[in-house]
Design an enzyme around this catalytic site. Sequence first.
Site, PDB file in Angstrom:
ATOM      1  N   LYS A  57       2.688  11.535  -3.175  1.00 19.61           N
ATOM      2  CA  LYS A  57       1.825  10.817  -4.086  1.00 19.61           C
ATOM      3  C   LYS A  57       0.563  11.716  -4.632  1.00 19.61           C
ATOM      4  CE  LYS A  57      -1.834   7.098  -3.304  1.00 19.61           C
ATOM      5  NZ  LYS A  57      -2.081   6.262  -2.264  1.00 19.61           N
ATOM      6  N   GLU A  98      -7.008   0.646  -4.172  1.00 20.00           N
ATOM      7  CA  GLU A  98      -7.111   0.424  -2.698  1.00 20.00           C
ATOM      8  C   GLU A  98      -8.637  -0.351  -2.014  1.00 20.00           C
ATOM      9  OE1 GLU A  98      -5.897   4.188  -1.642  1.00 20.00           O
ATOM     10  OE2 GLU A  98      -3.817   4.206  -2.558  1.00 20.00           O
ATOM     11  N   ASP A 142     -12.925   5.006   1.860  1.00 20.34           N
ATOM     12  CA  ASP A 142     -11.243   5.050   1.963  1.00 20.34           C
ATOM     13  C   ASP A 142     -10.848   6.487   2.009  1.00 20.34           C
ATOM     14  OD1 ASP A 142      -8.307   4.737   1.933  1.00 20.34           O
ATOM     15  OD2 ASP A 142      -8.538   3.290   0.262  1.00 20.34           O
ATOM     16  N   ASP A 195       1.000  -1.172   0.116  1.00 23.00           N
ATOM     17  CA  ASP A 195      -0.110   0.073   0.026  1.00 23.00           C
ATOM     18  C   ASP A 195       0.823   1.178   0.145  1.00 23.00           C
ATOM     19  OD1 ASP A 195      -1.725   1.865   0.321  1.00 23.00           O
ATOM     20  OD2 ASP A 195      -2.374   1.386   2.664  1.00 23.00           O
TER      21      ASP A 195
END
Length: 561
Positions: free
Chosen positions: A70, A147, A169, A8
């Site tokens: 990210k 994810e 999420d 992850d």
Amino acid sequence: MSKAIGIDLGTTYSVAAVIEDGRARVIKNAEGENLTPSVIAETAHGHILVGSVAKRQAAANPERTILSIKRHMGTDYRVSLNGQSYSPQEISAFILRKIKSDVENHLGECVEKAVITVPAYFNNAQRQATKEAGIMAGFDVMRIINEPTAASLAYGLDREEIQTILVLDLGGGTFDVSILELGDGIFHVKAVSGNTRLGGDDWDERLVDYIAEKFSNEYEFDIKSDKIGLQCLREACEKAKRELSYKPGTKISLPFMKTHSGEIKNMEAPIDRETFEAITSDLRDKLIGPTWQALSDAELSPGNIDRVILVGGSTRMPVVRHLVEKIFNKKPYIKINPDEVVGIGAAIQAGVMMREINNVVLVDVTPLSLGIETESGLFAKIIHRNSTIPTSAGQIFTNAKDNQTAMDIHVLQGEREMAVDNISLGLFQLTDIPALPRGKAHVEVTFEIDVNGIVKVSAQELYTEQQTGITIDASHLLSDEEVEYAVKEAQAHAEEDVKRREEVEINIQADSMIRAAESELASTPYMHQIEAVILDLKEALAEGESNLIKNRMDTLRSLLE
């Protein structure tokens, strides 16, 4: 056969997991922690720090510390380290290399294969950049998966009854909603939605703004104009946000802050949960739209959802859980640590691909529609959003002008009607089209999406069978040669990295000592002395001078004893 792991790769923290004896478990990093901060830093001596050590020295070295990279994946954003310019995927590769090294040291064997997760709403450029980061880190990237899909794998592996699950999420930098149907070993993604620019970092920044204004009024100090002070405040606000998830109130304290006049002040400000939720209410409201969009795309109502699963550390905030209860009239299902569940799911997918786990099939979808620009700037969708992948589809187009012998194919991704409002993925040209009147030449444009969500586009003139095409690799991404160069460069520096092991180990020891000292502050009469030495030690970490770090560790150790 070498192990395959699940990763992850998060905005604020990253997690690695592996299948052992048929079960997924998280692998601790070199610091003995399950979570590795997604932070990179350069010391004054030009050494690169990754993970906890980089995060610990950030307050003393804000200008050379890189956070939340990210959020820039798939863009032409660049950062500078050691006088060199790096892309987001190259910076992410530093994080992935550390993960690879830590996992190999823990398992005692080489690890070459990995499944890496991305937010469900990542577009093609962002997915391609993530895959490139994995390759540069030395991985054979077997699959890029969403994810929320990974979280569902972690939760639903042992379930046999068919049920509909919504995964919410909320990570450090992104927000995703996915709806899946689980049953009989099948994981079918029905719809995805989200916001790639919304995450826990935004709650942190809102609190930073609020406290900065209070400090300005009370202490007449603009902390935002002081880079070190601002980073200290960011760290304190992140800590306060976490504390407010289980406490009604807390205090933000910044000791030994040097003002513009050179005066040293201890700055403090109380914050309670009610105030925090009030100043971030608009961020909470941004969670609602994508949730209803996913329900609409799946043609479901809240009552059709059997379970709501929360993923990401930011879902610990009570306001998120209350929102879920309000929309779905049920409490969220929280069985696995939300920080680790995505990594565990990625490991399960790796286990499936390595045939360590059987009777599981993952059916994922593409998050955005794909198509081309047509006459007058319209967007013609060829593969629609939430289509199951892998998939392919084609559509026939004609020449817009008489005697047109070439056609520009502008590939786009998005949901808007006009091409200009969507994401441009690439441009190529089909030539040698027969010179025919308008509407008489026929060109078939075909899209193919692989299991990683990465796109190939081709165009063929049907009379001459002249064909051309591209694998989408937008101009701001790295070429295969650049990726290969980055891999070779990492290999060339491998011996140098080994020589730096001792320095890294000293940094790890200092990081552990800082954490231990900070946990003891409330119970020691020497609180202010210890805080001052901790700050000195963080500055030494930023300098990267091993002897200085050792000396300040000794000073801190003597105070703790």
